[in-house]
Design a protein around this motif. Sequence first.
Motif, PDB file in Angstrom:
ATOM      1  N   ALA A 213       0.831  -1.204   0.000  1.00  0.00           N
ATOM      2  CA  ALA A 213       0.000   0.000   0.000  1.00  0.00           C
ATOM      3  C   ALA A 213       0.866   1.255   0.000  1.00  0.00           C
ATOM      4  CB  ALA A 213      -0.933  -0.012   1.211  1.00  0.00           C
ATOM      5  N   ARG A 214       1.960   1.224   0.749  1.00  0.00           N
ATOM      6  CA  ARG A 214       2.894   2.367   0.760  1.00  0.00           C
ATOM      7  C   ARG A 214       3.497   2.580  -0.618  1.00  0.00           C
ATOM      8  NH1 ARG A 214       6.939   1.615   5.909  1.00  0.00           N
ATOM      9  NH2 ARG A 214       5.388   1.363   7.571  1.00  0.00           N
ATOM     10  N   GLU A 216       2.242   1.790  -3.508  1.00  0.00           N
ATOM     11  CA  GLU A 216       1.228   2.344  -4.405  1.00  0.00           C
ATOM     12  C   GLU A 216       1.055   3.838  -4.174  1.00  0.00           C
ATOM     13  OE1 GLU A 216      -3.215   1.141  -6.043  1.00  0.00           O
ATOM     14  OE2 GLU A 216      -2.336   0.083  -4.338  1.00  0.00           O
ATOM     15  N   ARG A 217       0.960   4.239  -2.899  1.00  0.00           N
ATOM     16  CA  ARG A 217       0.809   5.670  -2.597  1.00  0.00           C
ATOM     17  C   ARG A 217       2.031   6.457  -3.051  1.00  0.00           C
ATOM     18  NH1 ARG A 217      -1.219   3.559   2.315  1.00  0.00           N
ATOM     19  NH2 ARG A 217       0.736   4.050   3.404  1.00  0.00           N
ATOM     20  N   ARG A 218       3.203   5.885  -2.856  1.00  0.00           N
ATOM     21  CA  ARG A 218       4.412   6.614  -3.214  1.00  0.00           C
ATOM     22  C   ARG A 218       4.549   6.767  -4.715  1.00  0.00           C
ATOM     23  NH1 ARG A 218      10.659   5.609  -1.281  1.00  0.00           N
ATOM     24  NH2 ARG A 218      10.648   3.955  -2.835  1.00  0.00           N
ATOM     25  N   ASP A 220       2.093   6.895  -6.871  1.00  0.00           N
ATOM     26  CA  ASP A 220       1.119   7.915  -7.262  1.00  0.00           C
ATOM     27  C   ASP A 220       1.626   9.315  -6.915  1.00  0.00           C
ATOM     28  OD1 ASP A 220      -0.735   6.174  -8.371  1.00  0.00           O
ATOM     29  OD2 ASP A 220      -1.826   5.890  -6.490  1.00  0.00           O
ATOM     30  N   ALA A 221       2.303   9.435  -5.773  1.00  0.00           N
ATOM     31  CA  ALA A 221       2.858  10.738  -5.387  1.00  0.00           C
ATOM     32  C   ALA A 221       3.956  11.167  -6.351  1.00  0.00           C
ATOM     33  CB  ALA A 221       3.396  10.676  -3.960  1.00  0.00           C
TER      34      ALA A 221
END
Length: 317
Positions: A213-214, A216-218, A220-221
């Motif tokens: 999950a981290r 994926e968020r990173r 996208d960031a």
Amino acid sequence: MTARTSMPIPCLLGPTASGKTAAALALAARRPVEIISIDSALVYREMDIGTAKPTADERAVAPHHLIDIVDPADAYSAAEFRADALRLTAEISARGRVPLLVGGTMLYYKALTQGLNDLPAADANVRAQLDADAARDGWPALHARLAGVDPVTAARLAPNDSQRIQRALEVFMLTGEAMSALLSAPAPIDDAAAQWRFVPIALEPSDRSVLHARIERRFDAMLASGLVDEVVKLRERGDLSPDMPSMRCVGYRQVWEYLDGAVDYSTMRDKGVFATRQLCKRQLTWLRSMNERVVVDCCEPHATARVLETIEALLDA
């Protein structure tokens, strides 16, 4: 044994998005630390967003080394890393400061601590022959050829991993021996690393889905911060290609493919996330082969504090 000989050198290792940078900076706020990067992507200039390079503010907290030292058109080898890291470790120690090695390129860490096997240098003629074979038959066919001469190496490579398939076949063609056999032979021992005791502290997830999950968020960031524009500028230089080590870095490879029109934006994003997760899996496989490592669960809320306790106990022993 002299004090210098017995000096432990903390090495903060872990997969991507495990919190290495935050822990390293937290230690730098408490100790006179200089950070030596163990990261094959951070060496490249002009590649900041997709490599999650420490910001200027983060680098102001402590001196950082082996970041922005190579042009993306050039290569940087594990042998060069080993020489640079050993030199920097000695220089930082001589200044009375703490060398802290931080990163996730496990091949670099292995080269640093175990030495380098005597593999042959790249041969332009052999590579040209393999490129021609691949253009005619495809990389999966060359992967099958590799399986016939070096099944151990072939088993860990994807059928389209052109760079590594080519290298493994090149080594066999030049030496007549499987690369896996050459790599498993004991590396020559030298005195350069023997004077240090490198201690691996590994940030590893108790729940891999948390790390996924981290990741994926990173990713996208990174896209939101301008990763596509960063790759556009690199392409505009005109001297880079997707086969170069720099452009094969996770994220850059997928964006390059998108800019070529081979995939749409959504597919590029998904492939980037997947490739980063695969990188994470490989990093964890390397880490778990290190029986001597000290493990800190990167999923727990106080992971950074645990890293600090571990390193400070090591330094104060």
